[in-house]
Design an enzyme around this catalytic site. Sequence first.
Site, PDB file in Angstrom:
ATOM      1  N   GLY A 253       0.825  -1.215   0.000  1.00  0.00           N
ATOM      2  CA  GLY A 253       0.000   0.000   0.000  1.00  0.00           C
ATOM      3  C   GLY A 253       0.852   1.255   0.000  1.00  0.00           C
TER       4      GLY A 253
ATOM      5  N   ARG B 283       0.047  -5.365  -5.012  1.00  0.00           N
ATOM      6  CA  ARG B 283      -0.024  -6.468  -4.042  1.00  0.00           C
ATOM      7  C   ARG B 283       0.032  -7.771  -4.834  1.00  0.00           C
ATOM      8  NH1 ARG B 283      -0.996  -4.247   0.929  1.00  0.00           N
ATOM      9  NH2 ARG B 283      -2.287  -2.382   1.002  1.00  0.00           N
ATOM     10  N   GLY B 284       0.430  -8.844  -4.152  1.00  0.00           N
ATOM     11  CA  GLY B 284       0.522 -10.151  -4.820  1.00  0.00           C
ATOM     12  C   GLY B 284       1.670 -10.184  -5.809  1.00  0.00           C
TER      13      GLY B 284
ATOM     14  N   ASP C  94       5.433  -5.388   5.951  1.00  0.00           N
ATOM     15  CA  ASP C  94       5.777  -6.723   6.458  1.00  0.00           C
ATOM     16  C   ASP C  94       5.755  -7.778   5.348  1.00  0.00           C
ATOM     17  OD1 ASP C  94       3.027  -6.367   6.276  1.00  0.00           O
ATOM     18  OD2 ASP C  94       2.568  -7.641   7.987  1.00  0.00           O
TER      19      ASP C  94
ATOM     20  N   THR D 155       5.317   1.345   6.214  1.00  0.00           N
ATOM     21  CA  THR D 155       3.969   0.986   6.645  1.00  0.00           C
ATOM     22  C   THR D 155       3.327   2.195   7.275  1.00  0.00           C
ATOM     23  OG1 THR D 155       2.795  -0.001   8.497  1.00  0.00           O
ATOM     24  CG2 THR D 155       5.140  -0.132   8.599  1.00  0.00           C
TER      25      THR D 155
ATOM     26  N   ASP E 197       0.693   2.047   8.878  1.00  0.00           N
ATOM     27  CA  ASP E 197       0.081   1.571  10.125  1.00  0.00           C
ATOM     28  C   ASP E 197       1.068   1.524  11.293  1.00  0.00           C
ATOM     29  OD1 ASP E 197      -2.113   1.215   8.550  1.00  0.00           O
ATOM     30  OD2 ASP E 197      -2.107  -0.970   8.594  1.00  0.00           O
TER      31      ASP E 197
ATOM     32  N   ASP F 203       3.103  -0.840  11.924  1.00  0.00           N
ATOM     33  CA  ASP F 203       2.984  -2.167  12.535  1.00  0.00           C
ATOM     34  C   ASP F 203       4.228  -3.046  12.368  1.00  0.00           C
ATOM     35  OD1 ASP F 203       2.721  -2.642   9.847  1.00  0.00           O
ATOM     36  OD2 ASP F 203       0.748  -3.562   9.943  1.00  0.00           O
TER      37      ASP F 203
ATOM     38  N   MET G 126      -6.776   4.639   9.178  1.00  0.00           N
ATOM     39  CA  MET G 126      -6.172   3.355   8.807  1.00  0.00           C
ATOM     40  C   MET G 126      -5.589   2.657  10.030  1.00  0.00           C
ATOM     41  SD  MET G 126      -4.659   3.536   5.015  1.00  0.00           S
ATOM     42  CE  MET G 126      -5.812   3.375   3.650  1.00  0.00           C
ATOM     43  N   GLY G 127      -5.324   1.390   9.869  1.00  0.00           N
ATOM     44  CA  GLY G 127      -4.793   0.562  10.959  1.00  0.00           C
ATOM     45  C   GLY G 127      -5.467  -0.795  10.899  1.00  0.00           C
ATOM     46  N   ARG G 128      -4.893  -1.668  10.088  1.00  0.00           N
ATOM     47  CA  ARG G 128      -5.525  -2.965   9.843  1.00  0.00           C
ATOM     48  C   ARG G 128      -5.483  -3.825  11.099  1.00  0.00           C
ATOM     49  NH1 ARG G 128      -2.425  -4.950   5.543  1.00  0.00           N
ATOM     50  NH2 ARG G 128      -3.760  -4.326   3.819  1.00  0.00           N
TER      51      ARG G 128
ATOM     52  N   MET H 192      -7.169   9.638   1.541  1.00  0.00           N
ATOM     53  CA  MET H 192      -6.655  11.010   1.403  1.00  0.00           C
ATOM     54  C   MET H 192      -5.396  11.180   2.249  1.00  0.00           C
ATOM     55  SD  MET H 192     -10.083  13.281   1.463  1.00  0.00           S
ATOM     56  CE  MET H 192      -9.251  14.786   0.999  1.00  0.00           C
ATOM     57  N   ILE H 193      -5.399  10.518   3.414  1.00  0.00           N
ATOM     58  CA  ILE H 193      -4.241  10.615   4.309  1.00  0.00           C
ATOM     59  C   ILE H 193      -3.040   9.921   3.674  1.00  0.00           C
ATOM     60  CG2 ILE H 193      -3.328   9.753   6.515  1.00  0.00           C
ATOM     61  CD1 ILE H 193      -6.133  10.281   7.699  1.00  0.00           C
ATOM     62  N   ARG H 194      -3.304   8.747   3.098  1.00  0.00           N
ATOM     63  CA  ARG H 194      -2.216   7.939   2.548  1.00  0.00           C
ATOM     64  C   ARG H 194      -1.559   8.593   1.328  1.00  0.00           C
ATOM     65  NH1 ARG H 194      -3.174   1.579   1.342  1.00  0.00           N
ATOM     66  NH2 ARG H 194      -3.704   2.337  -0.709  1.00  0.00           N
TER      67      ARG H 194
HETATM   68  N1  ADP Z   1       5.036 -14.368   2.754  1.00  0.00           N
HETATM   69  C1  ADP Z   1       5.382 -13.742   1.635  1.00  0.00           C
HETATM   70  N2  ADP Z   1       6.351 -14.228   0.847  1.00  0.00           N
HETATM   71  C2  ADP Z   1       6.708 -13.578  -0.291  1.00  0.00           C
HETATM   72  N3  ADP Z   1       6.143 -12.441  -0.713  1.00  0.00           N
HETATM   73  C3  ADP Z   1       5.177 -11.910   0.029  1.00  0.00           C
HETATM   74  C4  ADP Z   1       4.733 -12.518   1.230  1.00  0.00           C
HETATM   75  N4  ADP Z   1       3.752 -11.752   1.758  1.00  0.00           N
HETATM   76  C5  ADP Z   1       3.572 -10.720   0.895  1.00  0.00           C
HETATM   77  N5  ADP Z   1       4.441 -10.804  -0.126  1.00  0.00           N
HETATM   78  C6  ADP Z   1       4.541  -9.886  -1.270  1.00  0.00           C
HETATM   79  O1  ADP Z   1       4.907  -8.591  -0.820  1.00  0.00           O
HETATM   80  C7  ADP Z   1       4.233  -7.583  -1.559  1.00  0.00           C
HETATM   81  C8  ADP Z   1       3.570  -6.603  -0.657  1.00  0.00           C
HETATM   82  O2  ADP Z   1       2.840  -7.256   0.369  1.00  0.00           O
HETATM   83  P1  ADP Z   1       1.574  -6.588   1.064  1.00  0.00           P
HETATM   84  O3  ADP Z   1       1.185  -7.451   2.200  1.00  0.00           O
HETATM   85  O4  ADP Z   1       0.554  -6.296   0.029  1.00  0.00           O
HETATM   86  O5  ADP Z   1       2.077  -5.168   1.530  1.00  0.00           O
HETATM   87  P2  ADP Z   1       3.109  -4.728   2.644  1.00  0.00           P
HETATM   88  O6  ADP Z   1       4.450  -5.114   2.206  1.00  0.00           O
HETATM   89  O7  ADP Z   1       2.931  -3.278   2.694  1.00  0.00           O
HETATM   90  O8  ADP Z   1       2.706  -5.427   3.907  1.00  0.00           O
HETATM   91  C9  ADP Z   1       3.257  -8.297  -2.489  1.00  0.00           C
HETATM   92  O9  ADP Z   1       3.770  -8.235  -3.782  1.00  0.00           O
HETATM   93  C10 ADP Z   1       3.196  -9.710  -1.946  1.00  0.00           C
HETATM   94  O10 ADP Z   1       3.037 -10.676  -2.972  1.00  0.00           O
HETATM   95  O1  FBP Z   2      -4.513  -0.333  -0.889  1.00  0.00           O
HETATM   96  P1  FBP Z   2      -5.432  -1.240  -0.199  1.00  0.00           P
HETATM   97  O2  FBP Z   2      -5.254  -2.639  -0.686  1.00  0.00           O
HETATM   98  O3  FBP Z   2      -6.842  -0.776  -0.221  1.00  0.00           O
HETATM   99  O4  FBP Z   2      -4.929  -1.279   1.285  1.00  0.00           O
HETATM  100  C1  FBP Z   2      -5.502  -0.798   2.423  1.00  0.00           C
HETATM  101  C2  FBP Z   2      -4.597  -1.160   3.547  1.00  0.00           C
HETATM  102  O5  FBP Z   2      -3.327  -0.644   3.359  1.00  0.00           O
HETATM  103  C3  FBP Z   2      -2.814  -0.121   4.573  1.00  0.00           C
HETATM  104  O6  FBP Z   2      -2.765   1.272   4.447  1.00  0.00           O
HETATM  105  C4  FBP Z   2      -1.424  -0.556   4.879  1.00  0.00           C
HETATM  106  O7  FBP Z   2      -1.173  -1.760   4.357  1.00  0.00           O
HETATM  107  P2  FBP Z   2       0.285  -2.281   4.000  1.00  0.00           P
HETATM  108  O8  FBP Z   2       1.257  -1.528   4.850  1.00  0.00           O
HETATM  109  O9  FBP Z   2       0.219  -3.737   4.321  1.00  0.00           O
HETATM  110  O10 FBP Z   2       0.511  -2.021   2.578  1.00  0.00           O
HETATM  111  C5  FBP Z   2      -3.803  -0.549   5.622  1.00  0.00           C
HETATM  112  O11 FBP Z   2      -3.920   0.360   6.645  1.00  0.00           O
HETATM  113  C6  FBP Z   2      -5.053  -0.696   4.839  1.00  0.00           C
HETATM  114  O12 FBP Z   2      -5.899  -1.630   5.418  1.00  0.00           O
HETATM  115 MG    MG Z   3       1.327  -5.297   5.523  1.00  0.00          MG
END
Ligand code: ADP
Ligand code: FBP
Ligand code: MG
Length: 473
Positions: free
Chosen positions: A101, A164-165, A190, A218, A220, A222, A263-265, A377-379
Site C-alpha cells: 500500500g 499487491r501479490g 511486512d 507501513t 500503520d 505495525d 487506517m490501521g488494519r 486522502m491521508i495515505r
Molecule cells: N510471505 C510472503 N512471501 C513472499 N512475498 C510476500 C509474502 N507476503 C507478501 N508478499 C509480497 O509482498 C508484496 C507486498 O505485500 P503486502 O502485504 O501487500 O504489503 P506490505 O508489504 O505493505 O505489507 C506483495 O507483492 C506480496 O506478494
Molecule cells: O490499498 P489497499 O489494498 O486498499 O490497502 C488498504 C490497507 O493498506 C494499509 O494502508 C497498509 O497496508 P500495507 O502496509 O500492508 O501495505 C492498511 O492500513 C489498509 O488496510
Molecule cells: Mg502489511
Amino acid sequence: MGSSVNSKPKVIKGPAGYVLEDVPHFSDYIPELPTHSNPLQDNPAYSVVKQYFVHVDDSVPQKIIAHKDSPRGVHFRRAGPRQRVYYDADEVQAAIVTCGGLCPGLNTVIRELVCGLYNMYGVKKVMGINGGYKGFYAHNTIALTPKSVNDIHKRGGTVLGSSRGGHDTTKIVDSIQDRGINQVYIIGGDGTQRGASRIFEEVRRRGLKVAVVGIPKTIDNDIPVIDKSFGFDTAVEEAQRAINAAHVEAESIENGIGVVKLMGRYSGFIAMYATLASRDVDCCLIPESPFYLDGPGGLLEFVERRLKENGHMVIVVAEGAGQELVSESMQSMAKQDASGNKLLQDVGLWMSQQIKDHFAKMKTMTINLKYIDPTYMIRAVPSNASDNVYCTLLAQSAVHGAMAGYTGFTCGLVNGRQTYIPFYRITEGQNKVVITDRMWARLLSSTNQPSFIIRKSDVAEEHKEEPPSELPK
Ligand SMILES: Nc1ncnc2c1ncn2[C@@H]1O[C@H](COP(=O)(O)OP(=O)(O)O)[C@@H](O)[C@H]1O
Ligand SMILES: O=P(O)(O)OC[C@H]1O[C@](O)(COP(=O)(O)O)[C@@H](O)[C@@H]1O
Ligand SMILES: [Mg+2]
C-alpha cells in the site's frame, strides 16, 4: 517461489550477556571478494565529520532501559558508511522497487536512494522496477537519475507504482540476474520484507553478489523492532485535520456526532496518536482493544451520556477495530487481497448506522451524525518535513550497507539510531498498541471513554441469579 533452505541467523555473543543479532555479509558465502576504499573519504562535504566511518564493532541496543545487574541484551549492527566497500562505482547496477500500500515518503526514499548512490558513491546505473514485485518480470524498468527524481519528494504516492501479490521468487531472481542487477532496494511493509527475505535466500543459494536491502514502509506503524516507520508522523498530522473537521461539524449542531475512520488494519497507532494529539476525541477504538455496543458499559450508553454532558462528541475508529462485530451483522465478501491480507469491512459506516438506529429507536433524542472516511486522502499526501529527513537517513543507511557488502537486512531506527536488522526479526511479529502500557492509559485518561473491560457477557453473568451451590461457602 524459491525452494532454498533459509540461512541460519548470525548471532554473536559477548561478555555480560551481550548479543549481536547480525546481518549477512557477502563474505559469508563468497570468498575473497576484492574491496575498495570508500570514495566518501575524499568527499569534501563529509570530511568535516571527525569520525565519519562507523567502527566495525559499533552496535545499538534494542532495549535502553537497563538495571544495574541486567545482561547487556540484544544489539543490532549500527548503520552507516564503512572504510572499505565491496563495489567499484562503475560495477554497480542498482534497482529500486516499491510494494504494498501507499505511504507518505515513498518518493522521498526513492529520491534519496538515487541521490545517495550517485552523489556519495559515484554510481551511475540505477533503475526503478515498475509496479511492485511483479514488475521484475511483467513490466518495463525506468532509468533513475538525480535529475529525474529531483522533485518527486513533493508528490504523494510512488513514481514507480506499486502492487499487491505477484511475488514469484524464482522469476524475480532470474530477472535480477538477467538484468545484471547487483543491488536491490526493496521498499515495503511486512509482506514485502517477507518477500525480500525469500529473494535474499535465493540470491544466496545461487551464490550471487547481489545486495538485498529492505526499507520498511507501513503507514500503520505495525513493523516490529523499529522505533516508528516513515510516513507515520505525516499520517497522524493529516488524520488530525479530519478529526478537526469532525469536531467542527459536531460542535455546530445539536447532539452532533463526528465519526472518523482511520487506517490501521491490525494496529491502532494512527488512531491512538491522532487522538492524543488532537484532544477533541471522546472515544478512540482500535483493533487491539475489543469493544461492544449495547448494555451497561457499552459504546451506545457512553454516546448517550457524552451527548447529555457535552451536546456533541467525536469518535475515532481504526479500520481494523470491531471487525468481529461487523461480520456478525454484515455479509462478508472477498476475504483476502492479492497479498493474502485480511480484507476489512467498513467499521465506520457500520458503527454510524448502529448509532443512528439506536437513537431512532430511543425516540427521545435526535442526533446529527457525520461520518468522515479520510483514509486514502491521508495515505496519498507527500511526507512532511520530519518524515523527509527520516526517509533521507533511511535511504542513505541502506546505500552505505549495500556498498559495504551487507545484505539480507532491513534498515531501521532503533532507539534513535540507524541500524541494520536481519529480515527474520522484522517478519516474525507485528508492532501493536499494548493496551496495558502507559500510552494507552494516557489515551483513556484523555478521552474518559469506557475501558470495555466488563464485557456484555460478564455483565449478563453478574445480573444472572446464582444457581444454588452444592458446595459449602
Ligand atoms: N510471505 C510472503 N512471501 C513472499 N512475498 C510476500 C509474502 N507476503 C507478501 N508478499 C509480497 O509482498 C508484496 C507486498 O505485500 P503486502 O502485504 O501487500 O504489503 P506490505 O508489504 O505493505 O505489507 C506483495 O507483492 C506480496 O506478494
Ligand atoms: O490499498 P489497499 O489494498 O486498499 O490497502 C488498504 C490497507 O493498506 C494499509 O494502508 C497498509 O497496508 P500495507 O502496509 O500492508 O501495505 C492498511 O492500513 C489498509 O488496510
Ligand atoms: Mg502489511
